[in-house]
Design a protein around this motif. Structure first.
Motif, PDB file in Angstrom:
ATOM      1  N   GLY A 169      34.928  27.381  33.658  1.00 11.85           N
ATOM      2  CA  GLY A 169      35.871  28.440  34.035  1.00 11.85           C
ATOM      3  C   GLY A 169      36.805  27.955  35.130  1.00 11.85           C
ATOM      4  O   GLY A 169      37.232  28.734  35.983  1.00 11.85           O
ATOM      5  N   SER A 176      26.842  36.909  41.682  1.00 11.12           N
ATOM      6  CA  SER A 176      27.659  38.042  42.141  1.00 11.12           C
ATOM      7  C   SER A 176      26.811  38.923  43.050  1.00 11.12           C
ATOM      8  O   SER A 176      25.575  38.965  42.904  1.00 11.12           O
ATOM      9  CB  SER A 176      28.118  38.874  40.931  1.00 11.12           C
ATOM     10  N   GLY A 190      31.662  38.825  46.520  1.00 11.91           N
ATOM     11  CA  GLY A 190      31.886  40.270  46.486  1.00 11.91           C
ATOM     12  C   GLY A 190      33.200  40.511  45.764  1.00 11.91           C
ATOM     13  O   GLY A 190      33.426  39.965  44.680  1.00 11.91           O
ATOM     14  N   ILE A 196      36.734  39.661  45.057  1.00 13.77           N
ATOM     15  CA  ILE A 196      37.642  38.525  45.247  1.00 13.77           C
ATOM     16  C   ILE A 196      38.886  38.769  44.393  1.00 13.77           C
ATOM     17  O   ILE A 196      38.772  39.198  43.229  1.00 13.77           O
ATOM     18  CB  ILE A 196      36.975  37.184  44.836  1.00 13.77           C
ATOM     19  N   THR A 209      39.755  40.685  38.625  1.00 15.33           N
ATOM     20  CA  THR A 209      39.836  41.966  39.344  1.00 15.33           C
ATOM     21  C   THR A 209      41.277  42.473  39.475  1.00 15.33           C
ATOM     22  O   THR A 209      41.498  43.537  40.058  1.00 15.33           O
ATOM     23  CB  THR A 209      39.237  41.823  40.760  1.00 15.33           C
TER      24      THR A 209
HETATM   25  N1  LIG Z   1      36.477  38.131  41.301  1.00 17.77           N
HETATM   26  C1  LIG Z   1      35.413  38.769  41.729  1.00 17.77           C
HETATM   27  O1  LIG Z   1      35.528  39.789  42.432  1.00 17.77           O
HETATM   28  C2  LIG Z   1      34.033  38.262  41.408  1.00 17.77           C
HETATM   29  C3  LIG Z   1      32.946  38.889  42.012  1.00 17.77           C
HETATM   30  C4  LIG Z   1      31.658  38.448  41.741  1.00 17.77           C
HETATM   31  C5  LIG Z   1      31.460  37.389  40.869  1.00 17.77           C
HETATM   32  N2  LIG Z   1      32.520  36.799  40.278  1.00 17.77           N
HETATM   33  C6  LIG Z   1      32.231  35.696  39.352  1.00 17.77           C
HETATM   34  O2  LIG Z   1      33.035  34.588  39.663  1.00 17.77           O
HETATM   35  C7  LIG Z   1      33.218  33.799  38.495  1.00 17.77           C
HETATM   36  C8  LIG Z   1      34.683  33.448  38.351  1.00 17.77           C
HETATM   37  O3  LIG Z   1      35.422  34.637  38.108  1.00 17.77           O
HETATM   38  P1  LIG Z   1      36.877  34.882  38.708  1.00 17.77           P
HETATM   39  O4  LIG Z   1      36.806  36.090  39.553  1.00 17.77           O
HETATM   40  O5  LIG Z   1      37.448  33.633  39.260  1.00 17.77           O
HETATM   41  O6  LIG Z   1      37.665  35.363  37.397  1.00 17.77           O
HETATM   42  P2  LIG Z   1      38.599  34.588  36.375  1.00 17.77           P
HETATM   43  O7  LIG Z   1      38.735  35.487  35.206  1.00 17.77           O
HETATM   44  O8  LIG Z   1      39.809  34.083  37.063  1.00 17.77           O
HETATM   45  O9  LIG Z   1      37.714  33.314  36.008  1.00 17.77           O
HETATM   46  C9  LIG Z   1      36.785  33.271  34.980  1.00 17.77           C
HETATM   47  C10 LIG Z   1      37.026  31.983  34.245  1.00 17.77           C
HETATM   48  O10 LIG Z   1      36.027  31.831  33.238  1.00 17.77           O
HETATM   49  C11 LIG Z   1      36.677  31.501  32.032  1.00 17.77           C
HETATM   50  N3  LIG Z   1      35.869  31.937  30.914  1.00 17.77           N
HETATM   51  C12 LIG Z   1      35.594  33.215  30.533  1.00 17.77           C
HETATM   52  N4  LIG Z   1      34.821  33.201  29.446  1.00 17.77           N
HETATM   53  C13 LIG Z   1      34.609  31.907  29.141  1.00 17.77           C
HETATM   54  C14 LIG Z   1      33.899  31.244  28.116  1.00 17.77           C
HETATM   55  N5  LIG Z   1      33.264  31.927  27.184  1.00 17.77           N
HETATM   56  N6  LIG Z   1      33.899  29.895  28.100  1.00 17.77           N
HETATM   57  C15 LIG Z   1      34.545  29.183  29.043  1.00 17.77           C
HETATM   58  N7  LIG Z   1      35.237  29.759  30.038  1.00 17.77           N
HETATM   59  C16 LIG Z   1      35.267  31.097  30.075  1.00 17.77           C
HETATM   60  C17 LIG Z   1      38.024  32.198  32.089  1.00 17.77           C
HETATM   61  O11 LIG Z   1      38.955  31.655  31.177  1.00 17.77           O
HETATM   62  C18 LIG Z   1      38.387  31.966  33.546  1.00 17.77           C
HETATM   63  O12 LIG Z   1      38.961  30.697  33.732  1.00 17.77           O
HETATM   64  C19 LIG Z   1      32.652  34.618  37.333  1.00 17.77           C
HETATM   65  O13 LIG Z   1      31.365  34.139  36.999  1.00 17.77           O
HETATM   66  C20 LIG Z   1      32.564  36.018  37.904  1.00 17.77           C
HETATM   67  O14 LIG Z   1      31.551  36.794  37.295  1.00 17.77           O
HETATM   68  C21 LIG Z   1      33.798  37.203  40.519  1.00 17.77           C
END
Ligand SMILES: NC(=O)c1ccc[n+]([C@@H]2O[C@H](COP(=O)([O-])OP(=O)(O)OC[C@H]3O[C@@H](n4cnc5c(N)ncnc54)[C@H](O)[C@@H]3O)[C@@H](O)[C@H]2O)c1
Length: 280
Positions: free
Chosen positions: A33, A159, A203, A205, A210
């Motif tokens: 990701g 998370s 939390g 981000i 989001t």
């Molecule tokens: N943003 C927040 O508030 C938050 C909070 C808690 C946890 N997280 C976790 O952080 C991580 C990153 O999320 P983010 O906030 O940067 O969002 P984001 O959507 O920018 O990043 C997620 C990434 O995962 C990739 N992805 C999704 N499904 C996929 C798959 N099947 N195969 C390969 N890649 C895939 C997407 O293309 C993207 O690049 C995630 O695991 C998310 O659950 C985010």
């Protein structure tokens, strides 16, 4: 702007001009990701510290662009981490491209909103496949390689919704809670292999995940009021913790579950009595 808000902002900005350190020189990392949000910030952070990185994801245009921006230190590999075969190929492709593997960042993830009666089995399974089983498959293929090299570091991006639950996030909370306890199990099993395994728990981000909800001003304000630091975090603030955890500076840290959440999980959810009882 209040004094508190000002000091919080300046605290979070003070690292932006710091000198670069090559403490990860010679290390090779996979970031799943890695094409956006926390993953892309982590790719930049690791490359900034001297690592070579395989950016893994499904957004080919964004992945190719980031790899081009970063030059020889980064490459992009397409893999849907919800598919076991793609994950095995991702690990093999990284070793082929860079000749070794030292660091695995299991960051790819998907959100999901829905109470249990409203979810069908396919939706539930996809969240489990992408958020949880992906970590199993990646570790299954990476750990033998790390072990052969005498060690390495793994960080799973879980998370706060895996440490405590959130309304309406049933499958997501289940997947992230499982990632947290799986992280502890991995840390126990592979400590003697020299492999450290930790989880970070973001939390709120500001990322594409989001962006939709945070674009609603009233919702954003209510959400941020519940966060002790009173704001959403930036992807770079998570990336710096991940970079620390995979560096030798974290040499005695394994099995740790670390929130990066502006204090959110420190709060029990009970009302702020001093604020409510203060005379108007
Ligand atoms: N943003 C927040 O508030 C938050 C909070 C808690 C946890 N997280 C976790 O952080 C991580 C990153 O999320 P983010 O906030 O940067 O969002 P984001 O959507 O920018 O990043 C997620 C990434 O995962 C990739 N992805 C999704 N499904 C996929 C798959 N099947 N195969 C390969 N890649 C895939 C997407 O293309 C993207 O690049 C995630 O695991 C998310 O659950 C985010």
């Amino acid at each position: 702007m209040s004094q508190t808000a000002r000091s919080n902002d300046s605290n979070s900005d003070m690292h932006q001009d710091r000198p670069q350190v090559n403490d990860l020189a010679g290390r090779v990392a996979i970031v799943t990701g890695g094409t956006s949000g926390i993953g892309a910030a982590t790719v930049r952070e690791l490359v900034g510290h001297g690592a070579r990185v395989m950016i893994v994801g499904i957004d080919d245009a964004a992945g190719a662009k980031l790899a081009t921006d970063l030059g020889a230190a980064a490459r992009y590999h397409h893999a849907d981490v919800g598919r076991a075969g793609d994950v095995a190929a991702m690990v093999a492709a990284t070793e082929d491209a860079f000749g070794r593997l030292d660091v695995l960042i299991n960051n790819a993830g998907m959100g999901n909103f829905g109470e249990t009666p409203d979810l069908d089995e396919g939706q539930w399974q996809r969240v489990i496949d992408v958020n949880l089983s992906s970590v199993f498959h990646a570790c299954k293929h990476a750990i033998p390689r790390l072990r052969r090299q005498g060690g390495g570091a793994i960080v799973n991006v879980a998370s706060v919704s895996g440490m405590a639950a959130d309304y309406g996030f049933t499958a997501y909370a289940a997947s992230k809670g499982a990632v947290i306890n799986y992280t502890r199990a991995l840390a126990l099993d592979h400590a003697r292999d020299g492999i450290r395994v930790n989880a970070v728990c973001p939390g709120l981000i500001d990322t594409p995940l989001t962006a939709g909800t945070l674009s609603m001003p009233a919702l954003r304000q209510t959400w941020c009021e519940n966060i002790p630091l009173q704001r959403a975090g930036r992807p770079e603030e998570v990336a710096r913790l991940i970079r620390f955890l995979v560096s030798d500076d974290a040499s005695y840290i394994t099995g740790a579950i670390i929130p990066v959440d502006g204090g959110l999980i420190a709060w029990s959810g009970q009302p702020n009595l001093p604020k409510l009882l203060k005379p108007a």
